[in-house]
Enzyme design. Structure first.
Site, PDB file in Angstrom:
ATOM      1  N   LYS A   1      40.149  58.671 101.249  1.00 46.44           N
ATOM      2  CA  LYS A   1      40.625  59.230  99.934  1.00 46.44           C
ATOM      3  C   LYS A   1      40.121  60.254  99.220  1.00 46.44           C
ATOM      4  O   LYS A   1      38.915  60.221  98.803  1.00 46.44           O
ATOM      5  CB  LYS A   1      41.267  57.856  99.051  1.00 46.44           C
ATOM      6  CG  LYS A   1      41.990  58.270  97.769  1.00 46.44           C
ATOM      7  CD  LYS A   1      41.953  57.207  96.707  1.00 46.44           C
ATOM      8  CE  LYS A   1      42.713  56.119  97.198  1.00 46.44           C
ATOM      9  NZ  LYS A   1      43.037  54.962  96.115  1.00 46.44           N
TER      10      LYS A   1
ATOM     11  N   VAL B   1      45.264  61.427 101.032  1.00 46.52           N
ATOM     12  CA  VAL B   1      44.430  60.442 101.573  1.00 46.52           C
ATOM     13  C   VAL B   1      44.682  61.008 103.484  1.00 46.52           C
ATOM     14  O   VAL B   1      45.817  61.369 103.625  1.00 46.52           O
ATOM     15  CB  VAL B   1      45.087  59.274 101.543  1.00 46.52           C
ATOM     16  CG1 VAL B   1      44.501  58.012 102.531  1.00 46.52           C
ATOM     17  CG2 VAL B   1      45.111  58.647 100.149  1.00 46.52           C
TER      18      VAL B   1
ATOM     19  N   GLY C   1      49.163  60.533 103.221  1.00 50.98           N
ATOM     20  CA  GLY C   1      50.061  60.550 101.911  1.00 50.98           C
ATOM     21  C   GLY C   1      49.296  61.273 100.618  1.00 50.98           C
ATOM     22  O   GLY C   1      48.116  61.722 100.977  1.00 50.98           O
TER      23      GLY C   1
ATOM     24  N   ASP D   1      48.370  47.694  88.575  1.00 48.42           N
ATOM     25  CA  ASP D   1      49.132  48.445  89.037  1.00 48.42           C
ATOM     26  C   ASP D   1      49.709  47.847  90.289  1.00 48.42           C
ATOM     27  O   ASP D   1      49.769  48.522  91.544  1.00 48.42           O
ATOM     28  CB  ASP D   1      48.656  49.868  89.251  1.00 48.42           C
ATOM     29  CG  ASP D   1      49.553  51.054  89.600  1.00 48.42           C
ATOM     30  OD1 ASP D   1      50.683  50.794  89.248  1.00 48.42           O
ATOM     31  OD2 ASP D   1      49.439  52.072  90.154  1.00 48.42           O
TER      32      ASP D   1
ATOM     33  N   GLY E   1      48.429  60.867  96.227  1.00 45.44           N
ATOM     34  CA  GLY E   1      48.898  60.171  94.972  1.00 45.44           C
ATOM     35  C   GLY E   1      48.299  60.690  93.729  1.00 45.44           C
ATOM     36  O   GLY E   1      47.785  62.135  94.074  1.00 45.44           O
TER      37      GLY E   1
END
Length: 631
Positions: free
Chosen positions: A311, A297, A290, A407, A292
């Protein structure tokens, strides 16, 4: 040794007098002095011989004058050298000792303790109620869980020695004493907790080889080799010097950044960029899990066979750098079964990467809203809510200092092979002082999960996380995101729809229609808790420890009868639209409501989003100021 350390082995034993001057034991072992006064909340000290080092992290926040050594004149029993225990090194959280340049092989690690602060339990006074409980790790492996010095020794001011076997494979040994939040904190004075050690020794279980001699002896035996080295052609030396100058010049441009990143202590495990590039197949797109706001990552496999998630910080991202520092500092200081485990990091120039444990089922939002065909039955969903609550309760109430995640959302909750939840992504986390009512800070997080007082005024407490948890609970229960533009207006915003159903005694209509079987009592408890957690006033929202008790059924769920003001103020005539487009005034959400109910605006980390643009005509600059550091 973790990757990144390079030591030429030269020793096979060492001994340290923790927190005090050098001492010699009755057995003739010389314990070197470790009484550096510079060892503070986040620092390290290396002995001049470079044989060993010590690092500390944490601050006794409850003490007006924090100290990191304990001195006593007590006559310590059960030892032939009582003065060896009259000073000790203390830490409020994490204390690590390192053996450097050790010859590879098997070693015996001896740790010497004596409880010198608490009164004996037999006195039955309030001072005798003190308990010091911490964990002991050797080479990263847990050796003793919930170790209590006085309990192990049979009383206070009694020496106790614990021996462990350790294997050194890369000339490096780590001894880690970690306070996991257990025991007492305020007896006999505020701030008496955390690990305490008087001395330690490390001795080889083998006969050291000749190459294990100190460099001075070895250099005398290799004098002939040095003479030959001097005769190397001048041209070759010139080339080496030129390459060295270019290397250090390039490295020097990144020294300041690396000092910032590594000055957070204790130093985490480090990996080389080459290691991680090999582990991820040169960061192959097929291994990408994924992406972000921080960066992509990747799935990878380390040399030892461990599967990890890597990451990668986007190059040139100033925001990412601050998150990188925060994430290492935060996760290195906390450990809990419902928090994702950080294995280490990579810092090579502008390359910065974090290495986490790999969780097979990825993030909760992918399981709920994605297309991975992972069906979450009711017991699993309820267990995820309870596990997430436990993780947040640890951050808010058990860790020292307290931590606000900032978050909390479905994409930051990962699921392991057993579908147990682990809270991740601490890039926005804030350390929180118990004595402060709130922190005033720049707004950061994800729209749709932001508490009203934080979104509007920047007032941050742990109740901001409680609000985000309430939204996540409703998403888990309903199987839908907190806003969905594809639905009709009554169901578009999950919080608003939840309250409408609650007021009409139809709360169970929230439950995901794909669930053929569910526990109605648990569902009603979960809905009640979620509505409590998303109240407008932070004073009404319960602490996470109470949330756990309500979810578990240990206490009744408090009745929620007041619809939050940010929902009751939703409908009004916004005349600004008529001035902007020349039309008639129309009904539109208020600015505050759209901030709270729009889902994941300007958040590249969320791949499954149906973001609804605010009806208010915000410029890109205005929107950036509102969102702050939201990802």
């Amino acid at each position: 040794m973790t990757a990144g350390f390079i030591f030429m082995f030269k020793d096979a034993n060492f001994a340290i007098k923790c927190g005090g001057p050098a001492r010699r034991s009755a057995e003739g072992i010389l314990y070197e002095a470790e009484n550096s006064t510079s060892l503070g909340p986040a620092s390290y000290f290396m002995v001049s011989t470079e044989k060993w080092a010590v690092s500390n992290v944490g601050i006794f926040s409850d003490r007006s004058n924090p100290i990191y050594t304990e001195n006593t004149l007590a006559q310590i029993r059960s030892t032939s050298t009582p003065e060896l225990f009259q000073t000790s090194r203390m830490s409020p959280a994490s204390l690590r000792y390192y053996g450097l340049g050790l010859e590879n092989g098997n070693y015996t690690v001896s740790l010497l303790f004596a409880e010198t602060i608490f009164s004996d339990r037999s006195t039955r006074t309030w001072k005798s109620l003190g308990r010091r409980v911490f964990d002991i790790y050797i080479q990263g492996t847990l050796q003793l869980k919930d170790f209590d010095i006085s309990k192990e020794a049979g009383g206070v001011e009694i020496a106790v020695q614990k021996n462990f076997n350790a294997t050194v494979t890369q000339n490096y040994l780590e001894i880690h004493l970690f306070w996991a939040g257990k025991g007492t904190c305020c007896i006999p004075v505020q701030g008496d907790y955390g690990p305490l050690i008087s001395a330690l020794s490390v001795a080889s279980n083998f006969t050291p080889s000749v190459s294990g001699l100190p460099p001075t002896t070895q250099s005398r035996k290799n004098r002939t080799g040095l003479i030959v080295g001097v005769a190397v052609p001048v041209g070759v030396i010139s080339i080496i010097l030129l390459l060295s100058i270019l290397y250090w010049k390039k490295k020097g441009s990144h020294v300041e950044d690396e000092e910032d990143l590594l000055g957070i202590g204790p130093r985490p495990n480090t990996y080389t960029y080459a290691e991680l590039r090999t582990a991820t197949g040169d960061f192959s797109p097929s291994n990408k899990l994924g992406e972000g706001g921080f960066g992509p990552v990747y799935k990878g496999t380390l040399n030892d066979g461990r599967i990890v998630a890597v990451k990668q910080l986007s190059v040139g991202s100033h925001q990412g750098k601050s998150q990188f520092i925060a994430e290492i500092a935060t996760i290195s200081a906390v450990q809990h079964r419902n928090l994702v485990k950080l294995y280490g990091c990579c810092i090579e120039g502008s390359r910065r990467l974090l290495v986490y444990e790999y969780l097979e089922h990825k993030s909760l939002d992918q399981a709920l809203f994605g297309n991975d065909n992972l069906h979450l039955d009711w017991p699993t969903r309820f267990s995820i809510c309870l596990g997430t609550a436990r993780g947040l309760a640890y951050l808010h109430e058990e860790s020292r200092p307290r931590i606000v995640h900032r978050d909390v959302k479905a994409s930051n909750i990962l699921l392991d092979a057993d579908l147990s939840p682990k809270i991740s992504d601490f890039g926005l986390a804030k350390l929180y002082d118990d004595k402060k009512t709130h922190i005033s800070t720049r707004i950061a997080g994800t729209i749709g999960y932001l508490a009203p007082e934080y979104a509007m005024r920047g007032h941050l407490t742990e109740k901001a996380d409680v609000f985000g948890f309430g939204v996540v609970c409703l998403e888990i229960l309903s199987g839908r995101s907190n806003s969905d533009d594809s639905l009709d207006s009554e169901r578009k915003y999950l919080l608003e729809w939840s309250w409408n159903l609650h007021e009409n005694n139809q709360s169970l209509d929230l439950v995901d229609s794909t669930l053929e079987v569910f526990d109605e009592n648990e569902a009603m408890r979960l809905i009640g808790v979620a509505l409590l957690c998303t109240q407008a006033s932070p004073m009404i929202r319960p602490p996470m420890s109470r949330v756990i008790a309500m979810l578990a059924g240990d206490i009744e769920v408090s009745t929620t009868t007041t619809k939050p003001s940010y929902l009751t103020d939703w409908d009004f005539k916004d005349i600004t639209d008529s001035f902007l487009d020349g039309g008639t005034p129309s009904s539109a959400p208020s600015k505050s409501s759209s901030l709270l109910l729009d889902n994941k605006v300007n958040n590249p980390s969320d791949t499954n989003t149906n973001a609804v643009p605010s009806p208010i005509n915000l410029t890109e600059t205005m929107l950036h100021e509102i969102i702050g550091e939201g990802r």
